[in-house]
Enzyme design. Structure first.
Site, PDB file in Angstrom:
ATOM      1  N   ASP A  13       0.786  -1.107   0.112  1.00  0.00           N
ATOM      2  CA  ASP A  13      -0.198  -0.191  -0.034  1.00  0.00           C
ATOM      3  C   ASP A  13       0.704   1.422   0.714  1.00  0.00           C
ATOM      4  OD1 ASP A  13      -1.908  -1.496   0.107  1.00  0.00           O
ATOM      5  OD2 ASP A  13      -1.641  -1.586   2.619  1.00  0.00           O
ATOM      6  N   GLY A  42      -3.921  -4.547  -4.547  1.00  0.00           N
ATOM      7  CA  GLY A  42      -5.579  -3.491  -5.096  1.00  0.00           C
ATOM      8  C   GLY A  42      -3.854  -2.232  -5.528  1.00  0.00           C
ATOM      9  N   HIS A  43      -3.650  -2.019  -6.936  1.00  0.00           N
ATOM     10  CA  HIS A  43      -3.063  -0.952  -7.174  1.00  0.00           C
ATOM     11  C   HIS A  43      -3.911   0.219  -7.627  1.00  0.00           C
ATOM     12  CE1 HIS A  43       0.437  -3.306  -7.830  1.00  0.00           C
ATOM     13  NE2 HIS A  43       0.445  -3.495  -6.268  1.00  0.00           N
ATOM     14  N   GLN A 215       2.704  -6.427  -3.117  1.00  0.00           N
ATOM     15  CA  GLN A 215       2.713  -6.098  -1.448  1.00  0.00           C
ATOM     16  C   GLN A 215       3.960  -5.349  -1.771  1.00  0.00           C
ATOM     17  OE1 GLN A 215       1.965  -9.919  -3.142  1.00  0.00           O
ATOM     18  NE2 GLN A 215       0.151  -8.917  -3.358  1.00  0.00           N
TER      19      GLN A 215
END
Ligand code: IMP
Length: 398
Positions: A13, A42-43, A215
């Site tokens: 993140d 989740g980009h 990640q």
């Protein structure tokens, strides 16, 4: 010719999606490869400078909006057809046309099956994203995995009923899964291929190739805070391996980190701040997991940890993100040593106490000084400063 790796230097993140998107727009990249992980990532990127056009990419590389860029889901990944088809459909609605020139999936990539997700959710001791990542990589390691090539060859023969009984679950979920798998096969099998010769050709010619990490280093299965880690290698070496590129071809590694630290899920977090300061970081930074929606734990920038990341990944350059958030605070703390180590170089996974912080007042007006201090401690150079969510909210410092 260049091969650049963009790596998350903390616990994920860090804002890698935005940096990849920016990088592709400013330095034309001919190929972007996602090498590891799956829909646990989740980009988040905003299309152009429009904050209403937000998209979270989970498996498709963040270069998909760049013209003339071939995006590849690499051999080291695990893929869930449901989320992949959802993502493709969303992107098609934004005008992305999926064809052989802009999107390929490695035939070596493994499939995540519904029982992987169920196993992951049933025994979730470390707070995974519940997407079946660990069990899918376990199947791969035990040679029970099903690869994309098996889908093309019809070489998978699972008795779904056995799993429906074993996990006592709704048949509907399995039929959604089967439908997605069939859509992948019927509509997109021309995009599933042996990507090795294509990647090799790009690397060997006058092309620019970008490896998009997923990640973060501290979630690496070997060098992260085991067992509170993901199931793949998130290092530079891991990305090269997942893409199938020889290390000697690498020309640059960029480490991405936030001006503070966050972590989702359980596990050691030496600079975690459970006071009002940490709550404010969480709130102002909108620190919720982009995949799970969970609140992210928040704390201070950890230079011991980032130095460790640099030792493992070899950062030629650094990108610092969310500087706009830290500017709201009257002071900023950075950790420079841990209590149970003599040196400031070692990140022991048992360490949970920091005994040395340096405090900087007024980060807004002391930006230059703080960045210089960070560079010296990590031993690398900051070349990107991201100060907002929009594509243009980045300074490129040469
Ligand atoms: P898994 O990858 O779903 O197995 O989760 C293992 C650990 O990695 C958990 O602590 C997750 O919260 C964390 N994790 C996995 N993917 C990401 C990510 O993209 N960002 C942040 N944390 C992640």
């Amino acid at each position: 010719m260049s091969v650049t790796a963009i790596i998350g230097a903390q616990w994920g993140d860090e804002g890698k999606g935005k940096i990849v998107d920016f990088y592709c727009n400013h330095f034309q990249q001919d190929m972007v490869i996602r090498s590891n992980g799956g829909p646990n990532a989740g980009h988040t990127i905003y299309i152009g400078n429009d904050l209403s056009k937000k998209i979270t990419l989970r498996q498709i590389p963040s270069g998909i909006f760049s013209k003339n860029t071939l995006c590849i889901i690499g051999s080291g990944t695990v893929i869930n057809p449901i989320t992949l088809i959802e993502e493709i459909t969303k992107l098609q609605a934004w005008g992305v046309d999926f064809n052989k020139n802009n999107f390929l999936i490695s035939n070596r990539a493994h499939l995540i099956f519904p029982w992987h997700c169920l196993e992951d959710q049933a025994d979730n001791k470390i707070g995974t994203t519940g997407n079946g990542i660990g069990p899918a990589y376990a199947s791969k390691a035990t040679r029970a995995g099903i690869r994309m090539q098996d889908l093309l060859n019809n070489n998978y023969n699972y008795n779904y009923n056995e799993f429906i009984e074993k996990f006592n679950i709704d048949k509907k979920y399995f039929s959604i899964y089967k439908d997605a798998l069939m859509t992948l096969k019927d509509k997109f099998s021309h995009l599933i291929t042996d990507t090795h010769p294509i990647i090799t050709k790009y690397v060997g010619s006058n092309k620019n190739v970008l490896l998009e990490g997923a990640q973060g280093l501290m979630l690496d299965i070997d060098y992260g805070t085991y067992p509170f880690v993901t199931s793949s290698n998130t290092t530079t070496a891991g990305l090269l391996n997942g893409a199938g590129i020889a290390p000697k071809a690498l020309t640059k590694t960029i480490g991405v980190f936030k001006a503070y630290t966050t972590r989702v899920g359980l596990g050691p977090f030496p600079t975690e701040d459970t006071t009002e300061y940490g709550d404010r970081l969480q709130e102002l930074g909108h620190e919720f997991g982009s995949v799970t929606g969970r609140k992210r734990r928040a704390g201070h920038l950890d230079l011991v940890q980032l130095k460790y990341a640099n030792e493992l990944c070899g950062f030629d350059e650094l990108a610092i993100t969310k500087w706009d958030i830290i500017e709201n605070f009257p002071y900023m703390k950075v950790a420079t040593a841990y209590a149970d180590t003599d040196t400031d170089t070692d990140t022991d996974t048992d360490t949970d106490k920091v005994d040395k912080y340096t405090t900087f007042n007024d980060p807004k007006n002391n930006c230059q000084l703080i960045l210089k201090y960070i560079e010296e401690k990590i031993n690398s150079k900051i070349t990107f400063l991201s100060y907002g969510p929009k594509r243009d909210d980045i300074k490129f410092i040469q």
